[in-house]
Write an enzyme that holds these catalytic residues in place. Structure first.
Site, PDB file in Angstrom:
ATOM      1  N   GLU A  83       0.803  -1.227   0.000  1.00 30.75           N
ATOM      2  CA  GLU A  83       0.000   0.000   0.000  1.00 30.75           C
ATOM      3  C   GLU A  83       0.837   1.280   0.000  1.00 30.75           C
ATOM      4  O   GLU A  83       0.294   2.386  -0.114  1.00 30.75           O
ATOM      5  CB  GLU A  83      -0.952  -0.008   1.201  1.00 30.75           C
ATOM      6  CG  GLU A  83      -2.043  -1.057   1.116  1.00 30.75           C
ATOM      7  CD  GLU A  83      -1.586  -2.471   1.471  1.00 30.75           C
ATOM      8  OE1 GLU A  83      -2.241  -3.422   1.006  1.00 30.75           O
ATOM      9  OE2 GLU A  83      -0.573  -2.630   2.195  1.00 30.75           O
ATOM     10  N   HIS A 141       6.430 -14.760  -2.523  1.00 33.22           N
ATOM     11  CA  HIS A 141       5.578 -13.588  -2.304  1.00 33.22           C
ATOM     12  C   HIS A 141       6.421 -12.326  -2.106  1.00 33.22           C
ATOM     13  O   HIS A 141       6.127 -11.269  -2.677  1.00 33.22           O
ATOM     14  CB  HIS A 141       4.682 -13.846  -1.089  1.00 33.22           C
ATOM     15  CG  HIS A 141       3.837 -12.696  -0.686  1.00 33.22           C
ATOM     16  ND1 HIS A 141       2.674 -12.366  -1.345  1.00 33.22           N
ATOM     17  CD2 HIS A 141       3.979 -11.792   0.312  1.00 33.22           C
ATOM     18  CE1 HIS A 141       2.132 -11.313  -0.763  1.00 33.22           C
ATOM     19  NE2 HIS A 141       2.903 -10.948   0.242  1.00 33.22           N
ATOM     20  N   PHE A 152      13.588   5.909  -0.064  1.00 29.36           N
ATOM     21  CA  PHE A 152      13.267   4.482  -0.105  1.00 29.36           C
ATOM     22  C   PHE A 152      13.735   3.803   1.175  1.00 29.36           C
ATOM     23  O   PHE A 152      14.923   3.586   1.380  1.00 29.36           O
ATOM     24  CB  PHE A 152      13.930   3.840  -1.326  1.00 29.36           C
ATOM     25  CG  PHE A 152      13.590   2.394  -1.512  1.00 29.36           C
ATOM     26  CD1 PHE A 152      12.353   2.022  -2.006  1.00 29.36           C
ATOM     27  CD2 PHE A 152      14.507   1.407  -1.195  1.00 29.36           C
ATOM     28  CE1 PHE A 152      12.032   0.682  -2.195  1.00 29.36           C
ATOM     29  CE2 PHE A 152      14.206   0.067  -1.383  1.00 29.36           C
ATOM     30  CZ  PHE A 152      12.963  -0.295  -1.875  1.00 29.36           C
ATOM     31  N   VAL A 202       9.604  -6.135   4.454  1.00 32.57           N
ATOM     32  CA  VAL A 202       9.162  -7.411   3.896  1.00 32.57           C
ATOM     33  C   VAL A 202      10.238  -8.438   4.239  1.00 32.57           C
ATOM     34  O   VAL A 202      11.407  -8.246   3.896  1.00 32.57           O
ATOM     35  CB  VAL A 202       8.965  -7.319   2.370  1.00 32.57           C
ATOM     36  CG1 VAL A 202       8.560  -8.668   1.798  1.00 32.57           C
ATOM     37  CG2 VAL A 202       7.932  -6.255   2.015  1.00 32.57           C
TER      38      VAL A 202
END
Length: 155
Positions: free
Chosen positions: A59, A89, A114, A82
């Site tokens: 998101e 995934h 970032f 992540v």
């Protein structure tokens, strides 16, 4: 040969969006605090720091797009984490988010810091969110601030 960089200089006026994932909250919260500290240290007042929380890394891009709809938003810092699991995934999320954030920065002409950790283990994420390897929240904020200063000099 003359050269310029954004390590020093003036920052433009406007708001900075700090867009952070709630997933892996302890890791992301540490990066948020570091990013906010970097903004404060650079003289960005608290009322110009717009913290936006999103469910996860996926998101982040949508929230950047929405934030950039506001003319007074001069840049964004994206923070998320992540961690590799048993499937691929993570690879799909990491690539899509990374590519889209770069595209948004280039298309909008506004820098996007970032700060998406793409780690193999929780321990790697902890080390990059305030542990021995540093804090990517600081790094993402500082990179965005440097690009804002550089942008000001290049105009």
């Amino acid at each position: 040969m003359p050269s310029i960089d954004g390590t020093t200089g003036n920052l433009p006026s406007g708001r900075v969006a700090i867009i952070a994932s709630r997933y892996n909250a302890n890791i992301c919260d540490s990066m948020v605090q570091a990013a906010l500290q970097s903004l404060s240290d650079a003289g960005i007042p608290e009322d110009k720091q717009w913290l936006i929380r999103v469910p996860g890394a996926w998101e982040l891009c949508w929230a950047v797009e929405q934030a950039f709809q506001h003319a007074d938003v001069i840049g964004a810092i994206t923070l998320g984490c992540v961690i590799k699991g048993e499937t691929t995934h993570d690879e799909h999320i990491n690539r899509a988010v990374s590519d889209t954030l770069m595209e948004q920065a280039v298309r909008s002409g506004r820098p996007v810091g970032f700060g998406l950790l793409t780690c193999n283990t929780v321990e790697q994420a902890i080390q990059r969110s305030g542990g021995a390897v540093g804090n990517k929240g600081h790094e993402a904020a500082d990179a965005m601030l440097e690009m804002l200063r550089l942008q000001t000099k290049m105009r």
